[in-house]
Write an enzyme that holds these catalytic residues in place. Sequence first.
Site, PDB file in Angstrom:
ATOM      1  N   ASN A  14      14.525 -43.647 -12.376  1.00  0.00           N
ATOM      2  CA  ASN A  14      13.701 -44.624 -11.691  1.00  0.00           C
ATOM      3  C   ASN A  14      13.575 -45.890 -12.539  1.00  0.00           C
ATOM      4  O   ASN A  14      13.922 -45.914 -13.721  1.00  0.00           O
ATOM      5  CB  ASN A  14      12.309 -44.059 -11.401  1.00  0.00           C
ATOM      6  N   CYS A  38      17.973 -39.215  -4.264  1.00  0.00           N
ATOM      7  CA  CYS A  38      17.887 -40.601  -3.775  1.00  0.00           C
ATOM      8  C   CYS A  38      18.954 -40.756  -2.706  1.00  0.00           C
ATOM      9  O   CYS A  38      20.154 -40.752  -3.005  1.00  0.00           O
ATOM     10  CB  CYS A  38      18.098 -41.598  -4.903  1.00  0.00           C
ATOM     11  N   GLY A  39      18.526 -40.902  -1.465  1.00  0.00           N
ATOM     12  CA  GLY A  39      19.469 -40.929  -0.357  1.00  0.00           C
ATOM     13  C   GLY A  39      20.390 -42.130  -0.365  1.00  0.00           C
ATOM     14  O   GLY A  39      21.608 -42.002  -0.171  1.00  0.00           O
ATOM     15  N   ASN A  40      19.850 -43.336  -0.593  1.00  0.00           N
ATOM     16  CA  ASN A  40      20.695 -44.528  -0.594  1.00  0.00           C
ATOM     17  C   ASN A  40      21.682 -44.506  -1.750  1.00  0.00           C
ATOM     18  O   ASN A  40      22.838 -44.919  -1.600  1.00  0.00           O
ATOM     19  CB  ASN A  40      19.831 -45.789  -0.656  1.00  0.00           C
ATOM     20  N   ASN A  85      12.515 -34.719  -3.313  1.00  0.00           N
ATOM     21  CA  ASN A  85      11.427 -35.436  -3.970  1.00  0.00           C
ATOM     22  C   ASN A  85      10.258 -35.506  -2.971  1.00  0.00           C
ATOM     23  O   ASN A  85      10.457 -35.416  -1.759  1.00  0.00           O
ATOM     24  CB  ASN A  85      11.866 -36.829  -4.446  1.00  0.00           C
ATOM     25  N   HIS A 143       7.260 -36.593  -0.502  1.00  0.00           N
ATOM     26  CA  HIS A 143       6.906 -37.721   0.357  1.00  0.00           C
ATOM     27  C   HIS A 143       5.640 -37.395   1.135  1.00  0.00           C
ATOM     28  O   HIS A 143       5.437 -36.260   1.573  1.00  0.00           O
ATOM     29  CB  HIS A 143       8.021 -38.018   1.361  1.00  0.00           C
ATOM     30  N   ASN A 198       6.029 -40.241  -3.134  1.00  0.00           N
ATOM     31  CA  ASN A 198       6.485 -41.440  -2.438  1.00  0.00           C
ATOM     32  C   ASN A 198       5.606 -41.630  -1.208  1.00  0.00           C
ATOM     33  O   ASN A 198       5.352 -40.679  -0.466  1.00  0.00           O
ATOM     34  CB  ASN A 198       7.941 -41.289  -2.010  1.00  0.00           C
ATOM     35  N   GLU A 258       7.897 -46.451  -3.405  1.00  0.00           N
ATOM     36  CA  GLU A 258       8.654 -45.397  -4.073  1.00  0.00           C
ATOM     37  C   GLU A 258       8.028 -45.027  -5.407  1.00  0.00           C
ATOM     38  O   GLU A 258       7.687 -45.899  -6.210  1.00  0.00           O
ATOM     39  CB  GLU A 258      10.105 -45.835  -4.310  1.00  0.00           C
ATOM     40  N   ARG A 259       7.910 -43.732  -5.620  1.00  0.00           N
ATOM     41  CA  ARG A 259       7.420 -43.202  -6.884  1.00  0.00           C
ATOM     42  C   ARG A 259       8.297 -43.720  -8.030  1.00  0.00           C
ATOM     43  O   ARG A 259       9.499 -43.547  -8.037  1.00  0.00           O
ATOM     44  CB  ARG A 259       7.490 -41.664  -6.814  1.00  0.00           C
ATOM     45  N   CYS A 301      14.527 -46.842   1.559  1.00  0.00           N
ATOM     46  CA  CYS A 301      14.420 -45.564   0.855  1.00  0.00           C
ATOM     47  C   CYS A 301      15.039 -44.498   1.751  1.00  0.00           C
ATOM     48  O   CYS A 301      14.489 -44.181   2.810  1.00  0.00           O
ATOM     49  CB  CYS A 301      12.964 -45.235   0.542  1.00  0.00           C
ATOM     50  N   THR A 350      15.590 -41.139   1.247  1.00  0.00           N
ATOM     51  CA  THR A 350      14.829 -39.900   1.395  1.00  0.00           C
ATOM     52  C   THR A 350      13.540 -40.144   2.161  1.00  0.00           C
ATOM     53  O   THR A 350      13.061 -39.276   2.890  1.00  0.00           O
ATOM     54  CB  THR A 350      14.522 -39.257   0.030  1.00  0.00           C
ATOM     55  N   GLY A 351      12.972 -41.369   2.029  1.00  0.00           N
ATOM     56  CA  GLY A 351      11.781 -41.717   2.804  1.00  0.00           C
ATOM     57  C   GLY A 351      12.076 -41.773   4.291  1.00  0.00           C
ATOM     58  O   GLY A 351      11.280 -41.309   5.117  1.00  0.00           O
TER      59      GLY A 351
END
Length: 264
Positions: A65, A74-76, A149, A151, A182, A199-200, A208, A210-211
């Site tokens: 991070n 981290c999806g992106n 992670n 959310h 997050n 984001e955390r 984000c 994963t968000g």
Amino acid sequence: MAQHRFHKMHGLGNDFVIFDAREHDLALSGDQARALADRHRGIGCDQLIVMRPSQRADFFMQIFNQDGSEAAACGNATRCVVALAGRDVTIETGAGLLGGTLADGAVTIDMGLPGLDWNAIPLAYAMDTLTMPVGWEDLADPVAVSMGNPHVIFFVADTHAVELERLGPMIEHDPLFPERVNVNVAHLADDGLHLRVWERGAGLTQACGTGACATAVAAIRRKLVTGPVPVHLPGGTLIIDWQPGGHVQMTGPTTHVFTGEIDL
């Protein structure tokens, strides 16, 4: 002077510095990652990524991070490293194995099963994760989902009316979330879900992955939408598909900005 090659990439404005350490080892500390992520004194990014050898997959993805802490998913960034690899790959992460495929200029990631139980998020104590009996000022009754992670998702009338810069850090560091969290605020519209994310360890970002996945899962669990659903973030749109009991699929674009070298 040892020069290390890196790639600057982004997914919908969520930007990354990526080092490929599959052939030549790269020891990188949290302090170094934080310095490199600094937008004024370093290269600048939301997260720093190191691609490392793996015995279980095509490679392992290590994620730092902006504050130097490490994240499991981290999806992106996952979409970016698939695009960088230039082929369909399997990636080992701290959250498990993820599969990535390339098609028509976009990358689809199999993000695995979402974590829905309180201890999978994790939360500090047991509670219903679909309608959590907690709140922070006007943000209340969220949904909790883990995508590797943690959310927490709030459905609101207007995402831009939420003071996320102020409330995000407060919720991120609440003792209810032992690994921090997050913070997502989402609004359902005719064209899909509109989302902003704190984001955390990184703060507000353009997107984000994963968000977006966690928010789509939350909306489907609450029967607000069915998959696939467009999730619109400040940086652009992701398509998220999830059928209850199955894996989450995330599809979106990536951009390679430039390649450089740096003396660490």
